[in-house]
Enzyme design. Structure first.
Site, PDB file in Angstrom:
ATOM      1  N   MET A  30      -1.320  25.764 -29.773  1.00  0.00           N
ATOM      2  CA  MET A  30      -2.196  26.284 -30.861  1.00  0.00           C
ATOM      3  C   MET A  30      -3.680  26.511 -30.444  1.00  0.00           C
ATOM      4  SD  MET A  30      -0.776  24.780 -34.359  1.00  0.00           S
ATOM      5  CE  MET A  30      -1.513  23.119 -34.335  1.00  0.00           C
ATOM      6  N   ALA A  32      -7.293  25.654 -28.296  1.00  0.00           N
ATOM      7  CA  ALA A  32      -8.385  24.320 -28.066  1.00  0.00           C
ATOM      8  C   ALA A  32      -7.624  23.652 -26.804  1.00  0.00           C
ATOM      9  CB  ALA A  32      -8.321  23.685 -29.305  1.00  0.00           C
ATOM     10  N   HIS A  37      -2.569  20.369 -22.172  1.00  0.00           N
ATOM     11  CA  HIS A  37      -1.827  21.781 -22.142  1.00  0.00           C
ATOM     12  C   HIS A  37      -1.855  22.254 -20.724  1.00  0.00           C
ATOM     13  CE1 HIS A  37      -3.810  21.677 -26.435  1.00  0.00           C
ATOM     14  NE2 HIS A  37      -2.499  21.993 -26.699  1.00  0.00           N
ATOM     15  N   GLY A 147       5.216  18.736 -24.466  1.00  0.00           N
ATOM     16  CA  GLY A 147       4.603  17.550 -24.100  1.00  0.00           C
ATOM     17  C   GLY A 147       5.315  16.492 -25.051  1.00  0.00           C
TER      18      GLY A 147
END
Ligand code: PAF
Length: 281
Positions: A30, A32, A37, A147
């Site tokens: 998403m 940010a 990430h 994750g």
């Protein structure tokens, strides 16, 4: 790096790669983007010829009282990070394409989506599964990188891909933590300085539970009680849930046997933090 804004653009890009026999790893996000990430991107980069990252703030997975409007959207910074990580395709679809007004279909991984995080976030996992199913249909990757921090999400999406024969391998990747143990999350930015100082109490409590699980005579109840005792002492926080579950099915553990996962969530006012650890017996 190619940036695709429409399903047609990303599908034809990945189709070209597939025709050349190249394998594709996919990291849905998403935005940010932070170190956690990027660790998913690096894992995908190491194993595939092509890496696609999607950035889409999915309205379907936010509850009515949740922070959809406040959710950060630093697209240019995210795109620069993707470029640095040698991402091949950045998919950034619009809300109207991903959540069309006339859509009738939802994806529900029943049962699994009602427990733990699903209790305090009704509809959340339906929103996640519906959007990830669409993303998989558009990107058509060989493997999906997720994750372990969102452990329930990982189990649910793995189940969805197998139940629906989506032909994609789900790869769970280890949680990335700050030096003091706090799991990386975009939500950490919402913590005040004091809350941030107390937040590592969550992983510390889970680690106490993991130690209790190794004690002779320990039971699932004694493990949960030890985590609860420790979490209750975290100043300014409120426990959401604590669970000890089978790592594959997320069924609550009845005995301390097999592959288990200890999961917990807590609130610092409106900010909800989650974390989990494996219990190795
Ligand atoms: O984990 C996330 O960031 C989201 O739930 C996901 C998988 C990108 C779906 O919107």
């Amino acid at each position: 790096m190619k940036i695709a804004r429409s399903p047609g653009a990303i599908t034809s890009l990945t189709a070209l790669w597939r025709r050349r026999g190249e394998s594709i790893g996919f990291v849905p996000t998403m935005g940010a983007l932070h170190k956690a990430h990027l660790s998913l991107v690096r894992r995908a980069r190491a194993r595939h010829d092509r890496v696609v990252v999607s950035i889409f703030v999915n309205p379907l997975q936010f509850g009515p009282k949740e922070d959809l409007k406040k959710y950060p959207r630093p697209f240019l910074k995210d795109a620069a990070l993707c470029r640095e990580e040698k991402v091949d395709g950045l998919y950034h679809p619009t809300v109207s394409v991903m959540v069309p007004k006339n859509a009738c279909t939802v994806v529900e991984v029943q049962g699994l989506d009602r427990r733990y995080c699903g209790t305090s976030r009704p509809g959340h996992f339906r929103g996640v599964a519906t959007i990830v199913a669409k993303l998989l249909g558009q990107v058509r990757p060989d493997a999906l990188y997720l994750g372990e921090k969102d452990y329930q999400q990982l189990v649910i999406l793995d189940r969805m891909t197998r139940d629906l024969d989506l032909g994609v391998k789900v790869v769970g990747c280890p949680i990335i933590r700050e030096a003091d143990g706090l799991a990386l999350s975009s939500r950490n930015a919402f913590l005040s300085t004091t809350q941030r100082a107390h937040a590592p109490g969550l992983i510390a409590s889970l680690r106490k539970g993991a130690l209790e699980a190794k004690r002779r005579g320990a039971t699932p109840a004694s493990v949960l009680a030890s985590v609860r005792r420790s979490m209750k002492k975290i100043p300014g926080s409120k426990i959401d849930y604590i669970a000890l579950a089978d790592a594959a099915t997320l069924e609550p553990a009845r005995t301390l046997q097999g592959r288990l996962r200890l999961l917990a969530a807590l609130f610092f006012r409106n900010t909800r933090l989650i974390d989990n650890i494996p219990i190795l017996l």
